[in-house]
Design an enzyme around this catalytic site. Structure first.
Site, short mmCIF file in Angstrom:
data_model
loop_
_atom_site.label_atom_id
_atom_site.label_comp_id
_atom_site.label_asym_id
_atom_site.label_seq_id
_atom_site.Cartn_x
_atom_site.Cartn_y
_atom_site.Cartn_z
N LYS A 1 54.97 -37.99 57.22
CA LYS A 1 54.41 -39.68 56.57
C LYS A 1 53.50 -40.41 57.84
O LYS A 1 53.94 -40.32 58.44
CB LYS A 1 55.32 -40.48 55.52
CG LYS A 1 55.91 -40.27 54.18
CD LYS A 1 56.38 -40.66 53.04
CE LYS A 1 57.04 -40.06 52.65
NZ LYS A 1 57.84 -41.18 51.43
N ARG B 1 63.83 -41.31 40.14
CA ARG B 1 62.52 -42.19 39.28
C ARG B 1 62.68 -40.88 38.53
O ARG B 1 62.49 -41.90 37.09
CB ARG B 1 61.03 -41.96 39.88
CG ARG B 1 60.88 -43.53 40.79
CD ARG B 1 59.51 -42.95 40.94
NE ARG B 1 59.86 -41.82 41.92
CZ ARG B 1 58.85 -41.35 43.06
NH1 ARG B 1 57.87 -42.17 43.28
NH2 ARG B 1 58.90 -40.51 44.08
N SER C 1 55.26 -45.58 46.06
CA SER C 1 54.17 -46.27 46.47
C SER C 1 52.60 -45.93 46.85
O SER C 1 51.76 -45.51 47.04
CB SER C 1 54.71 -45.85 48.55
OG SER C 1 56.61 -46.50 48.26
N HIS D 1 61.48 -50.32 43.72
CA HIS D 1 62.65 -50.06 44.92
C HIS D 1 63.30 -51.58 44.60
O HIS D 1 64.19 -51.49 44.69
CB HIS D 1 61.97 -50.28 46.42
CG HIS D 1 60.57 -49.74 46.63
ND1 HIS D 1 59.08 -49.47 47.16
CD2 HIS D 1 61.29 -48.10 46.68
CE1 HIS D 1 59.28 -48.44 47.39
NE2 HIS D 1 60.38 -47.66 47.59
#
Length: 164
Positions: free
Chosen positions: A40, A89, A127, A16
């Site tokens: 989440k 990514r 994460s 990040h």
């Protein structure tokens, strides 16, 4: 020009921060916005995430940290910001990010999404991976800043279950 870098950042990683540093080469002002994601189950509260990120960027006068619960387009309107930064990514991120960019664009035509590829050193990093490794006592110090690693270890030592 201003831009917003939204995310759950649970926790923020060096991947990040790579996107933050690269966005600052393009934009004069950057807002990192901790968003609530109903899909989440966060390990850290929004306030804890804002505090961790604020500590990391406190020496950057053109970086602001905020939180928001609601539609990103509403946040952008409230700040008069027209650009969203999203990190990618790998190709697996692209489908989701493309759908979100199209949805945001359909809600507000003047907003643009800028995709930045993360440095290859972080192309595997998420994460979720950090939480998983940290929850089992693994060393995550090469993936997250010291304040984040300490916060994860504190949670683990208290026996908090990490939602993966």
């Amino acid at each position: 020009m201003k831009a917003v870098y939204p995310g759950s950042f649970d926790p923020i990683t060096y991947g990040h921060l790579d996107i933050v540093n690269r966005a600052l080469k393009i934009f004069e002002e950057l807002w990192i916005v901790v968003m609530s994601n109903p899909r989440k189950s966060p390990v850290f509260t929004v306030e804890e995430r804002v505090e961790m990120i604020s500590d990391l960027v406190k020496k950057e006068p053109n970086v602001h940290v905020d939180s928001y619960q609601g539609l990103l387009v509403d946040y952008l309107r409230s700040r008069n910001i027209k650009v969203v930064i999203r990190g990618l990514r790998a190709v697996t991120d692209f489908q989701y990010e493309l759908e979100m960019a199209i949805a945001n664009k359909s809600m507000c035509k003047e907003f643009e999404t800028v995709f930045l590829m993360t440095d290859e050193r972080f192309s595997f990093l998420s994460s979720g991976l950090v939480r998983e490794v940290a929850s089992m006592g693994g060393d995550v110090t090469k993936w997250v800043p010291p304040n984040v690693a300490e916060a994860l270890e504190k949670l683990r030592s208290k026996g908090k279950q990490f939602m993966l």
